[in-house]
Design an enzyme around this catalytic site. Structure first.
Site, PDB file in Angstrom:
ATOM      1  N   LYS A 194       6.381  -3.848  -4.282  1.00 60.89           N
ATOM      2  CA  LYS A 194       7.768  -3.589  -4.161  1.00 60.89           C
ATOM      3  C   LYS A 194       8.455  -3.932  -3.043  1.00 60.89           C
ATOM      4  CE  LYS A 194      11.724  -1.819  -6.132  1.00 60.89           C
ATOM      5  NZ  LYS A 194      12.482  -2.892  -6.755  1.00 60.89           N
TER       6      LYS A 194
ATOM      7  N   ASN B 255      -1.499   1.641   6.058  1.00 64.15           N
ATOM      8  CA  ASN B 255      -0.674   0.609   5.659  1.00 64.15           C
ATOM      9  C   ASN B 255      -0.465  -0.178   6.717  1.00 64.15           C
ATOM     10  OD1 ASN B 255      -0.736   2.109   3.300  1.00 64.15           O
ATOM     11  ND2 ASN B 255       1.366   2.750   3.421  1.00 64.15           N
ATOM     12  N   GLY B 256      -0.272  -1.489   6.634  1.00 62.91           N
ATOM     13  CA  GLY B 256      -0.031  -2.419   7.726  1.00 62.91           C
ATOM     14  C   GLY B 256      -1.144  -3.235   8.166  1.00 62.91           C
TER      15      GLY B 256
ATOM     16  N   HIS C 207      18.625 -34.953  -9.266  1.00 58.09           N
ATOM     17  CA  HIS C 207      18.092 -35.851  -7.985  1.00 58.09           C
ATOM     18  C   HIS C 207      16.615 -35.659  -7.932  1.00 58.09           C
ATOM     19  CE1 HIS C 207      21.809 -36.856  -6.348  1.00 58.09           C
ATOM     20  NE2 HIS C 207      22.291 -35.746  -6.444  1.00 58.09           N
TER      21      HIS C 207
ATOM     22  N   TRP D 237      -2.912  -2.715  -1.547  1.00 56.58           N
ATOM     23  CA  TRP D 237      -2.726  -3.986  -1.699  1.00 56.58           C
ATOM     24  C   TRP D 237      -3.287  -4.835  -0.786  1.00 56.58           C
ATOM     25  CZ3 TRP D 237       0.710  -7.987   0.202  1.00 56.58           C
ATOM     26  CH2 TRP D 237       1.234  -8.765  -0.720  1.00 56.58           C
TER      27      TRP D 237
ATOM     28  N   CYS E   2       0.913  -1.270   0.008  1.00 55.09           N
ATOM     29  CA  CYS E   2       0.044   0.023   0.019  1.00 55.09           C
ATOM     30  C   CYS E   2       0.940   1.217   0.088  1.00 55.09           C
ATOM     31  CB  CYS E   2      -0.833   0.156   1.139  1.00 55.09           C
ATOM     32  SG  CYS E   2      -1.896  -1.362   1.661  1.00 55.09           S
TER      33      CYS E   2
ATOM     34  N   GLU F 140       8.693 -14.045 -12.221  1.00 56.97           N
ATOM     35  CA  GLU F 140       8.070 -12.767 -11.500  1.00 56.97           C
ATOM     36  C   GLU F 140       7.397 -11.879 -12.784  1.00 56.97           C
ATOM     37  OE1 GLU F 140      11.525 -10.656  -9.511  1.00 56.97           O
ATOM     38  OE2 GLU F 140       9.569 -10.140  -8.906  1.00 56.97           O
TER      39      GLU F 140
ATOM     40  N   LYS G 223      13.366 -14.062 -11.423  1.00 59.69           N
ATOM     41  CA  LYS G 223      13.159 -12.690 -12.376  1.00 59.69           C
ATOM     42  C   LYS G 223      12.114 -13.228 -13.398  1.00 59.69           C
ATOM     43  CE  LYS G 223      14.253 -10.432 -10.677  1.00 59.69           C
ATOM     44  NZ  LYS G 223      14.513  -9.636  -9.415  1.00 59.69           N
TER      45      LYS G 223
ATOM     46  N   GLU H 241      18.192 -16.538  -8.989  1.00 62.67           N
ATOM     47  CA  GLU H 241      17.920 -15.086  -9.487  1.00 62.67           C
ATOM     48  C   GLU H 241      17.320 -15.214 -10.791  1.00 62.67           C
ATOM     49  OE1 GLU H 241      16.876 -12.770  -7.861  1.00 62.67           O
ATOM     50  OE2 GLU H 241      17.043 -11.072  -9.088  1.00 62.67           O
TER      51      GLU H 241
ATOM     52  N   ARG I 270       5.085   0.467  -6.048  1.00 58.11           N
ATOM     53  CA  ARG I 270       4.902  -0.333  -4.848  1.00 58.11           C
ATOM     54  C   ARG I 270       3.919  -1.600  -5.026  1.00 58.11           C
ATOM     55  NH1 ARG I 270       6.733   2.421  -0.156  1.00 58.11           N
ATOM     56  NH2 ARG I 270       5.109   1.199   0.985  1.00 58.11           N
TER      57      ARG I 270
END
Ligand code: F6R
Length: 596
Positions: free
Chosen positions: A591, A100-101, A492, A74, A2, A476, A473, A469, A28
């Protein structure tokens, strides 16, 4: 996550200032947005979906008010609907709140308020706040006191901003969620992040947990929630509003990938002396043992960083921060290092707080000056990337790897490696990255494999975090299935998934045992008809077994990982672009993840 914006002193430009601020916070991640303007009454407009839906909704209206608040949400409690979007109001409509939170005791507060006759219009935890303020006002409290009283009943994490009808002020407070105040001539701002108001001012006050702020036409004040005045420092941010624009690139992410030479230069500037073969960070820490805590991309940087310390003979391990906080390993004389681009990731903050509770000294490796992590840790090492707007981390990852090299070199040295050579390779990094950006064939590779069933990434040693990574990347931003592995692990089990339609990206640098063994793994997948893309510096003969080669300049073994990652960023970008994905704001992602 948010985003919050609030402002006073912008006159007729109040609504535009709020919408502009929200646009600057889009990066964000959010799924609904809203604004509230206040004068003698409070007017709220809010919409699920993109900011354009809110812009359309306010277009035909007359929203007046010289003070206002805005929010991008969000979802955490309740789906992304108009009703659940912020701001939220009380029963009278005189109070509007953005938050927010997470309010942990919201259910008991909501039950209590409902019992007392309040009606609720949303599923959110936030909505209890305006109703608590309403009750305090009804009991005769003045508006500022009413907000303070409401906040004193809340448990959990919050950054809140509040407007009340008839009051030309915005009230705000923070607990475990970032909030920053902007100061300019005659106008004041409150936001969850500086880009929200950077075009209006570069003078900021970073609020601390437990602080309450009031902004009005006469100025601002900061105090504790219960009203004790606090002295604050006004800082000046060291980046320009243009740094948060796209500069002609189609996406922020592509711009940020191309900014990596500069980001690396900034990270190294004034910190390495090639002639004297030394590193000087503005940091005074001794490291006998080290534990890293981080999430996502930053965790991959942490894995790489732990390897650097182990190479110098220092016990070092990287942990997922969310696991660390629950299952904390024994801490001896370990330095606990939180690696976090934003410095606000709730999981990483929790892990660091647990480490501190157990007596550990903590260090933040972060990009954001004034972030919660930088203020809570004993020391901070800034990676100095400049603002990163694309949700997917790119330049900050490269700068994290460079900064962790500096940290290791200054505190424990280079182990068996020649310090001078490592420093020279770090110095060459910006130029080497530029050479990759100028010559890469990643777009062709992306076009060739865009329709694949899945993607695998393998690497050993320092290239293992690069493989992880590379896969993160790609998944996402392209929404394609991708997995990264330590090269030896693929056989394996996961080898069962390898087919002619699952390209395998093999990161093979140098020509040591790790390279030779990884080439063995390349042969295994080749035997299962999988196309192979080798990311290599050409020192080994991996190219012989590869269908495509993404070249990186020759460099030191440590810095090869940084360079190899650039090629994988570009592959991810071009696959996502070919698929028409929302590259800068991937679905469901944020973000800065400020909830655990
Ligand atoms: C991926 C990405 C995330 C973050 C993670 C931690 O591109 O950006 O995986 O790395 O959410 O965030 P920070 O680094 O802000 O702690």
């Amino acid at each position: 996550m948010c985003g919050i914006i609030g402002c006073v002193g912008r006159g007729d430009a109040t609504l535009d200032t709020l919408l502009g601020g929200l646009a600057n916070l889009e990066y964000r991640g959010y799924d609904s947005a809203g604004v509230a303007l206040a004068n003698e009454s409070v007017t709220v407009e809010k919409k699920a979906g993109e900011l354009d839906a809110l812009r359309e909704a306010v277009a035909g209206q007359t929203l007046h008010g010289s003070v206002g608040i805005g929010h991008t949400r969000w979802s955490t409690h309740g789906p992304p609907t108009d009703a659940n979007a912020h701001p939220h109001q009380d029963c009278t409509g005189d109070v509007a709140v953005v938050h927010n939170g997470i309010i942990e005791n919201y259910q008991s507060l909501r039950d209590e308020l409902a019992e007392a006759g309040h009606t609720f219009a949303s599923d959110t935890d936030t909505e209890v706040v305006p109703h608590l303020i309403e009750d305090a006002l009804a009991d005769g409290a003045d508006p500022e006191d009413a907000v303070r009283q409401a906040l004193s009943r809340i448990e959990g994490s919050y950054a809140v901003a509040v407007v009340v009808a008839g009051v030309d002020a915005v009230f705000a407070a923070r607990e475990d969620s970032p909030l920053v105040l902007g100061v300019s001539d005659g106008a004041y701002y409150l936001a969850s992040d500086v880009p929200a108001f950077r075009e209006h001012t570069d003078r900021v006050v970073y609020l601390e947990d437990g602080e309450f702020a009031r902004i009005d036409a006469d100025g601002f004040s900061v105090s504790s929630i219960d009203g004790t005045p606090h002295d604050v420092t006004i800082d000046t941010v060291d980046w320009d509003p243009e740094d948060t624009g796209k500069s002609g690139y189609d996406h922020f992410m592509l711009k940020e990938i191309h900014e990596q030479p500069r980001a690396l230069r900034q990270c190294l500037q004034g910190r390495v002396d090639e002639l004297g073969a030394s590193v000087s960070l503005d940091l005074d820490v001794d490291i006998a043992r080290v534990q890293f805590v981080a999430c996502g991309t930053s965790y991959h940087a942490a894995l790489y960083g732990a390897g650097l310390f182990r190479a110098a003979g220092i016990p070092a391990q990287a942990f997922y921060a969310h696991e660390y906080a629950l299952d904390t390993p024994p801490i001896e004389d370990d330095l606990v290092v939180g690696v976090s681009q934003s410095g606000e990731t709730a999981d990483t903050l929790s892990a660091l707080r647990e480490a501190r509770r157990r007596g550990a000294r903590t260090l933040a490796v972060t990009n954001v000056v004034g972030s919660t992590m930088s203020r809570e840790c004993d020391d901070t090492l800034y990676i100095r990337s400049g603002p990163e707007i694309g949700v997917a981390a790119s330049k900050t990852f490269s700068a994290q790897l460079a900064a962790l090299n500096l940290l290791a070199l200054q505190t424990v040295g280079a182990g068996d490696e020649d310090l001078r050579e490592v420093i020279a390779a770090l110095r060459d990094l910006p130029g080497d990255v530029q050479a990759i950006l100028d010559s890469t064939t990643a777009e062709e590779v992306a076009e060739e494999y865009v329709d694949s069933d899945g993607f695998f990434f393998i690497g050993r040693g320092a290239n293992y975090p690069v493989a992880l990574e590379g896969a993160l990347k790609l998944k996402e931003i392209s929404y394609e299935h991708a997995e990264g592995f330590a090269a030896g692990e693929l056989k394996h089990g996961t080898l069962a998934l390898v087919t002619a339609d699952t390209p395998v990206f093999a990161v093979v640098t140098g020509n040591d045992e790790a390279a030779r063994k990884t080439i063995g793994n390349v042969k295994e997948v080749e035997a299962r008809d999988a196309p192979v893309v080798a990311v290599t510096d050409g020192k080994s003969d991996v190219a012989r077994y590869a269908d495509h080669v993404l070249e990186i300049p020759e460099t030191h073994p440590r810095t090869a990982a940084v360079l190899a990652n650039i090629q994988l960023q570009l592959v991810a970008y071009h696959v996502a672009n070919a698929l028409g994905r929302s590259i800068d704001k991937p679905r469901n992602l944020a973000k800065s993840v400020t909830v655990e």
